[in-house]
Design a protein around this motif. Sequence first.
Motif, mmCIF file in Angstrom:
data_model
loop_
_atom_site.group_PDB
_atom_site.id
_atom_site.type_symbol
_atom_site.label_atom_id
_atom_site.label_comp_id
_atom_site.label_asym_id
_atom_site.label_seq_id
_atom_site.Cartn_x
_atom_site.Cartn_y
_atom_site.Cartn_z
ATOM 1 N N LEU A 124 0.825 -1.214 0.000
ATOM 2 C CA LEU A 124 0.000 0.000 0.000
ATOM 3 C C LEU A 124 0.857 1.260 0.000
ATOM 4 C CD1 LEU A 124 -2.691 -1.260 2.470
ATOM 5 C CD2 LEU A 124 -3.177 -0.376 0.198
ATOM 6 N N LEU A 125 2.021 1.176 0.635
ATOM 7 C CA LEU A 125 2.917 2.329 0.644
ATOM 8 C C LEU A 125 3.328 2.669 -0.790
ATOM 9 C CD1 LEU A 125 4.299 4.264 2.570
ATOM 10 C CD2 LEU A 125 6.233 2.709 2.684
ATOM 11 N N GLY A 126 3.502 1.637 -1.615
ATOM 12 C CA GLY A 126 3.806 1.861 -3.029
ATOM 13 C C GLY A 126 2.676 2.614 -3.719
ATOM 14 N N TRP A 127 1.417 2.267 -3.372
ATOM 15 C CA TRP A 127 0.278 2.971 -3.961
ATOM 16 C C TRP A 127 0.278 4.427 -3.537
ATOM 17 C CZ3 TRP A 127 -4.642 -0.569 -3.626
ATOM 18 C CH2 TRP A 127 -4.355 -1.783 -4.250
ATOM 19 N N ALA A 128 0.635 4.660 -2.273
ATOM 20 C CA ALA A 128 0.640 6.031 -1.767
ATOM 21 C C ALA A 128 1.578 6.896 -2.612
ATOM 22 C CB ALA A 128 1.059 6.044 -0.303
ATOM 23 N N TRP A 129 2.702 6.338 -3.036
ATOM 24 C CA TRP A 129 3.632 7.087 -3.889
ATOM 25 C C TRP A 129 2.978 7.433 -5.221
ATOM 26 C CZ3 TRP A 129 8.104 9.523 -3.224
ATOM 27 C CH2 TRP A 129 8.825 9.269 -2.060
ATOM 28 N N THR A 130 2.179 6.529 -5.740
ATOM 29 C CA THR A 130 1.499 6.806 -7.007
ATOM 30 C C THR A 130 0.582 8.005 -6.858
ATOM 31 O OG1 THR A 130 1.436 4.433 -7.228
ATOM 32 C CG2 THR A 130 0.212 5.694 -8.850
ATOM 33 N N TYR A 131 -0.173 8.031 -5.746
ATOM 34 C CA TYR A 131 -1.097 9.146 -5.547
ATOM 35 C C TYR A 131 -0.362 10.440 -5.257
ATOM 36 C CZ TYR A 131 -4.989 6.017 -5.806
ATOM 37 O OH TYR A 131 -5.906 5.125 -6.262
ATOM 38 N N LEU A 132 0.878 10.324 -4.777
ATOM 39 C CA LEU A 132 1.646 11.520 -4.442
ATOM 40 C C LEU A 132 1.757 12.447 -5.649
ATOM 41 C CD1 LEU A 132 3.608 12.982 -2.411
ATOM 42 C CD2 LEU A 132 5.420 11.888 -3.718
ATOM 43 N N ILE A 133 2.120 11.879 -6.796
ATOM 44 C CA ILE A 133 2.370 12.694 -7.988
ATOM 45 C C ILE A 133 1.098 13.429 -8.395
ATOM 46 C CG2 ILE A 133 3.158 12.605 -10.381
ATOM 47 C CD1 ILE A 133 5.264 11.962 -8.235
ATOM 48 N N VAL A 134 -0.057 12.746 -8.246
ATOM 49 C CA VAL A 134 -1.325 13.400 -8.539
ATOM 50 C C VAL A 134 -1.595 14.491 -7.508
ATOM 51 C CG1 VAL A 134 -3.783 13.051 -8.820
ATOM 52 C CG2 VAL A 134 -2.194 11.253 -9.483
ATOM 53 N N ALA A 135 -1.350 14.152 -6.246
ATOM 54 C CA ALA A 135 -1.688 15.071 -5.158
ATOM 55 C C ALA A 135 -0.877 16.353 -5.258
ATOM 56 C CB ALA A 135 -1.451 14.385 -3.816
ATOM 57 N N GLU A 136 0.352 16.237 -5.719
ATOM 58 C CA GLU A 136 1.234 17.406 -5.662
ATOM 59 C C GLU A 136 0.930 18.470 -6.712
ATOM 60 O OE1 GLU A 136 5.245 15.912 -3.433
ATOM 61 O OE2 GLU A 136 5.171 15.820 -5.610
ATOM 62 N N VAL A 137 0.158 18.124 -7.740
ATOM 63 C CA VAL A 137 -0.195 19.160 -8.712
ATOM 64 C C VAL A 137 -1.488 19.872 -8.311
ATOM 65 C CG1 VAL A 137 0.982 18.063 -10.631
ATOM 66 C CG2 VAL A 137 -1.409 17.524 -10.196
ATOM 67 N N ILE A 138 -2.064 19.432 -7.165
ATOM 68 C CA ILE A 138 -3.305 20.061 -6.701
ATOM 69 C C ILE A 138 -2.955 21.293 -5.868
ATOM 70 C CG2 ILE A 138 -5.170 19.739 -5.034
ATOM 71 C CD1 ILE A 138 -5.310 16.847 -6.182
ATOM 72 N N GLY A 139 -3.710 22.344 -6.053
ATOM 73 C CA GLY A 139 -3.434 23.572 -5.319
ATOM 74 C C GLY A 139 -2.094 24.144 -5.761
ATOM 75 N N VAL A 140 -1.263 24.557 -4.807
ATOM 76 C CA VAL A 140 0.070 25.053 -5.141
ATOM 77 C C VAL A 140 0.951 23.841 -5.411
ATOM 78 C CG1 VAL A 140 2.075 26.290 -4.313
ATOM 79 C CG2 VAL A 140 -0.219 27.096 -3.729
#
Lengths: 347, 300
Positions: free
Chosen positions: A248-264
Amino acid sequence: MRDLFAIRKELPPAWNRILGVAAFALPLLAWCVVSYVPAVWHPLVKIDKPGGVSWFSPGLLVDKPVFREESARAVAAGRARPTGEPANPIFLPAPDKVARALYTAFTTPPRLQGEQWLYQSLWESIKTIIYGFAISSAIGVPLGVLCGSYAFWSRLTEPFVDFVRYMPAPAFGALSVAVLGIYDAPKVAIIVIGTLFQQILVVSNTVRKVDPALLEAAQTLGASRRSLLLHVIVPWSLPDLYNDMRILLGWAWTYLIVAEVIGVSSGITFFINQQAKYRMFENVYAAILIIGFIGLGTDQVLGFLGRRIFPWKNPRPSRFRRFMLELFTTARTIDASPSEPSERSAA
Amino acid sequence: MDTTFFMPPSYLDQSEAVAERFRRLRARPVVMDVRSLGKVFPTTGGQTVALHDVSFQVHRREFMCVIGASGCGKSTLVRILAGLEVPTSGSVLVDGAEVRGPGADRGMVFQGYTLFPWLTVKKNVMFGPMQRGLSESAADVEARQWLALVGLEAFADHFPVQLSGGMKQRVAIARALANNPRILLMDEPFGALDAQTRAQMQHYLLQIWKNVDVTIVFITHDLDEAIYLADRILVLKAHPGEVREMIEVPVPRPRLPSQFGGTEFGAVRSRLEELIHPKSEAMLDELPMIRLAQAGDDVE
């Protein structure tokens, strides 16, 4: 040689190592060939001396046919012939350049004021992951254990979880910015949303696999319901849950890239996007590789620790040397270790 | 009388010493009273009667074996005795109190290996006492005693995965006994072991039973095992599972492997075979001999 392709048989240890190294060496070799052997691809020409072509400048990349045409025209007009060497597009830098960038990306100060150093970007990303994963686990693991143990909680929770699970986490991006602001909170929220709902189901499925014979044995030893949960179900599932967490930690990294373009935009994604804008693609590759190294590194360290924490899964003492070897030989050894055979007779 | 001289020895014949032992046994208090137990399982389009009107009594320190063909509901019976399943009708009383669910007064050893793999051998044995509320140090002392009884003190800190099948079952016995149960229920505990280990375990079990104040109800499908171990054998009949006969084993104690060839042993054995596999001989003759032509005379 035939033995190497026997179905579901272990390989000789030497071959494990050779193939483990080859798994990384072959892609690297392919990259080297494409980068260093001009005959393979190199669709462009990097201008060395512009000669008589007015719009050429040193370092410019032009298509091969264009270069041929322009140099023929220059020679026909009696001007100096331009020179240049075959080159790959800028988005495919050679391995040595990326290798250098792995170092220089850390030592180069940011171009603009207010931008972050690479290590700062990385640390921000890692913090986002840690917060997101910790919050998700704090809710998901206990809830998953309850769902796996009690039909009541499973019926009450899982249908809704299954429903939300199909909604892509990025779809909540705009909403989470509206609710949580533009800085770090919505990014953590996206990771939580992306991980939590999967986590509840994964954990409850793992917990459900507990051998019912062990629960019955504990009951005949006088264990109460609470005791069954705390002293049988939880300790039985811990090693598998630990492995689930690694995945699951590997999945969290996948979502990271999406999350980081949100907002600033922030973190490693911001770094990558900025470097791509500057057309510093070796830095882009370096940053992507660093994410890979961090991911593989954490996974291997967690795997190594797992074998220490749960000795009953793998009673042989593990040593540091084996850790180093296993870096290239086996992944996910805990999954592969033999579990207790349950030879219950059908009544 | 002349005629009895030519009759084969009956399983009902008991030497005076054995008869005296059974008189003493019957005089002991009843630990477990099973009263017309019935169990019906719903199936698609009907129901299966697993047990029907099963009644018997187990006396204190008795060793009772339950035997029967597969499908006779002996596993269901022992699971009801343990409280893991609820009977459809009838009741089970232990020391006069009705059984309602599993409890520490009835220890159980299962056929499969049910040691907790995350606990060491000693911690496995400590599990029951600690559930009872004993402190860790008291449970530790208790566990060491029981491990000594089954001869495994040296393996106290091993994990179950490091033990052989026979050793695992010895730990399972120690774990069940550490709760001081009134009754030890054993559901084909040696079924997964090889023949030699099984013989050894039977010997161990008799030794343990001799040294510990416990009543044993032992499920098996192995006739020799039942005769070797039991005071009395409860024979179940299949479809539905009913009591066919309660046999008092006339083989004197202490039991020895050499008694396997003895007359009392043979008499009980032939009676059990009669009850459980009445048609096995006839069926052998009816087997079609298709392969005979290929096999030739190589095989007699």
